[in-house]
Write a protein that holds these residues in place. Structure first.
Motif, mmCIF file in Angstrom:
data_model
loop_
_atom_site.group_PDB
_atom_site.id
_atom_site.type_symbol
_atom_site.label_atom_id
_atom_site.label_comp_id
_atom_site.label_asym_id
_atom_site.label_seq_id
_atom_site.Cartn_x
_atom_site.Cartn_y
_atom_site.Cartn_z
ATOM 1 N N CYS A 148 -1.844 0.353 4.042
ATOM 2 C CA CYS A 148 -2.828 -0.734 3.894
ATOM 3 C C CYS A 148 -2.717 -1.729 5.046
ATOM 4 O O CYS A 148 -1.691 -1.831 5.722
ATOM 5 N N GLU A 149 -3.806 -2.441 5.253
ATOM 6 C CA GLU A 149 -3.863 -3.412 6.350
ATOM 7 C C GLU A 149 -2.761 -4.466 6.232
ATOM 8 O O GLU A 149 -2.148 -4.843 7.230
ATOM 9 N N GLN A 150 -2.490 -4.930 5.015
ATOM 10 C CA GLN A 150 -1.466 -5.956 4.830
ATOM 11 C C GLN A 150 -0.085 -5.437 5.239
ATOM 12 O O GLN A 150 0.671 -6.136 5.911
ATOM 13 N N CYS A 151 0.253 -4.225 4.826
ATOM 14 C CA CYS A 151 1.562 -3.668 5.193
ATOM 15 C C CYS A 151 1.660 -3.445 6.704
ATOM 16 O O CYS A 151 2.721 -3.649 7.294
ATOM 17 N N HIS A 160 2.248 -14.267 0.268
ATOM 18 C CA HIS A 160 0.840 -14.528 0.565
ATOM 19 C C HIS A 160 0.289 -15.465 -0.509
ATOM 20 O O HIS A 160 0.560 -15.279 -1.697
ATOM 21 N N PRO A 161 -0.469 -16.485 -0.126
ATOM 22 C CA PRO A 161 -0.919 -17.487 -1.098
ATOM 23 C C PRO A 161 -1.927 -16.992 -2.138
ATOM 24 O O PRO A 161 -2.008 -17.566 -3.222
ATOM 25 N N THR A 162 -2.673 -15.933 -1.834
ATOM 26 C CA THR A 162 -3.683 -15.473 -2.795
ATOM 27 C C THR A 162 -3.538 -14.005 -3.185
ATOM 28 O O THR A 162 -4.299 -13.520 -4.014
ATOM 29 N N ARG A 163 -2.596 -13.299 -2.594
ATOM 30 C CA ARG A 163 -2.401 -11.873 -2.871
ATOM 31 C C ARG A 163 -0.954 -11.649 -3.310
ATOM 32 O O ARG A 163 -0.078 -12.454 -3.020
ATOM 33 N N ALA A 164 -0.703 -10.534 -3.950
ATOM 34 C CA ALA A 164 0.637 -10.241 -4.468
ATOM 35 C C ALA A 164 1.468 -9.435 -3.484
ATOM 36 O O ALA A 164 2.012 -8.394 -3.815
ATOM 37 N N LEU A 220 12.517 -9.314 -3.800
ATOM 38 C CA LEU A 220 11.962 -9.138 -5.135
ATOM 39 C C LEU A 220 10.448 -9.278 -5.062
ATOM 40 O O LEU A 220 9.934 -10.142 -4.348
ATOM 41 N N THR A 221 9.751 -8.432 -5.815
ATOM 42 C CA THR A 221 8.316 -8.598 -5.913
ATOM 43 C C THR A 221 8.036 -9.957 -6.554
ATOM 44 O O THR A 221 8.905 -10.529 -7.212
ATOM 45 N N GLN A 222 6.830 -10.473 -6.365
ATOM 46 C CA GLN A 222 6.506 -11.796 -6.897
ATOM 47 C C GLN A 222 6.640 -11.851 -8.411
ATOM 48 O O GLN A 222 7.019 -12.893 -8.950
#
Length: 138
Positions: A30-33, A66-70, A86-88
């Protein structure tokens, strides 16, 4: 009993040990990764949050959520290397596979978000394989 693996950052300021008890192993395109890693994909192992022991330099880590994504990233403040986090929702510990000193016993489960895979990565997989590209001057 699971074997302990060691890992850390590139400069050696941060190190950890983690149980070789991974539940999932994904290559995420994915683009984020890609943005978070600066590479073609993230290579992330998922395990239980209690499976890590920080052995040196945990105070030298910084976390970005990220302020709006997990999605998140933890890195060494000295060299920028990606480190476990840790994941959010705190359900999983994600360990960047490249941060490990040894090979995990877990095999890759899947390539995910392949529809976002870059063309340069797809063609690059077919490129010539070269070892020792950079030579040290004597």
């Amino acid at each position: 009993m699971s074997e302990q693996l060691t890992g850390g950052c590139c400069c050696g300021a941060v190190s950890f040990s983690v149980k070789d008890d991974f539940k999932k192993f994904f290559f995420c395109h994915c683009e984020q990764c890609r943005k978070l890693t600066g590479t073609a994909h993230a290579a992330n192992l998922f395990t239980l949050p209690t499976n890590i022991t920080w052995t040196k330099g945990e105070q030298l880590t910084k976390r970005f959520d990220h302020p709006t994504r997990a999605f998140s990233r933890v890195f060494c403040t000295e060299c920028g290397s990606g480190l476990p986090f840790l994941t959010q929702n705190k359900k999983f510990l994600i360990v960047p596979a490249g941060s490990l000193d040894q090979e995990p016993s877990k095999e890759v489960d899947a390539n995910i978000f392949c529809e976002e895979q870059t063309k340069w990565h797809q063609t690059g997989l077919q490129a010539e394989k070269v070892t020792g590209f950079f030579q040290t001057k004597k």
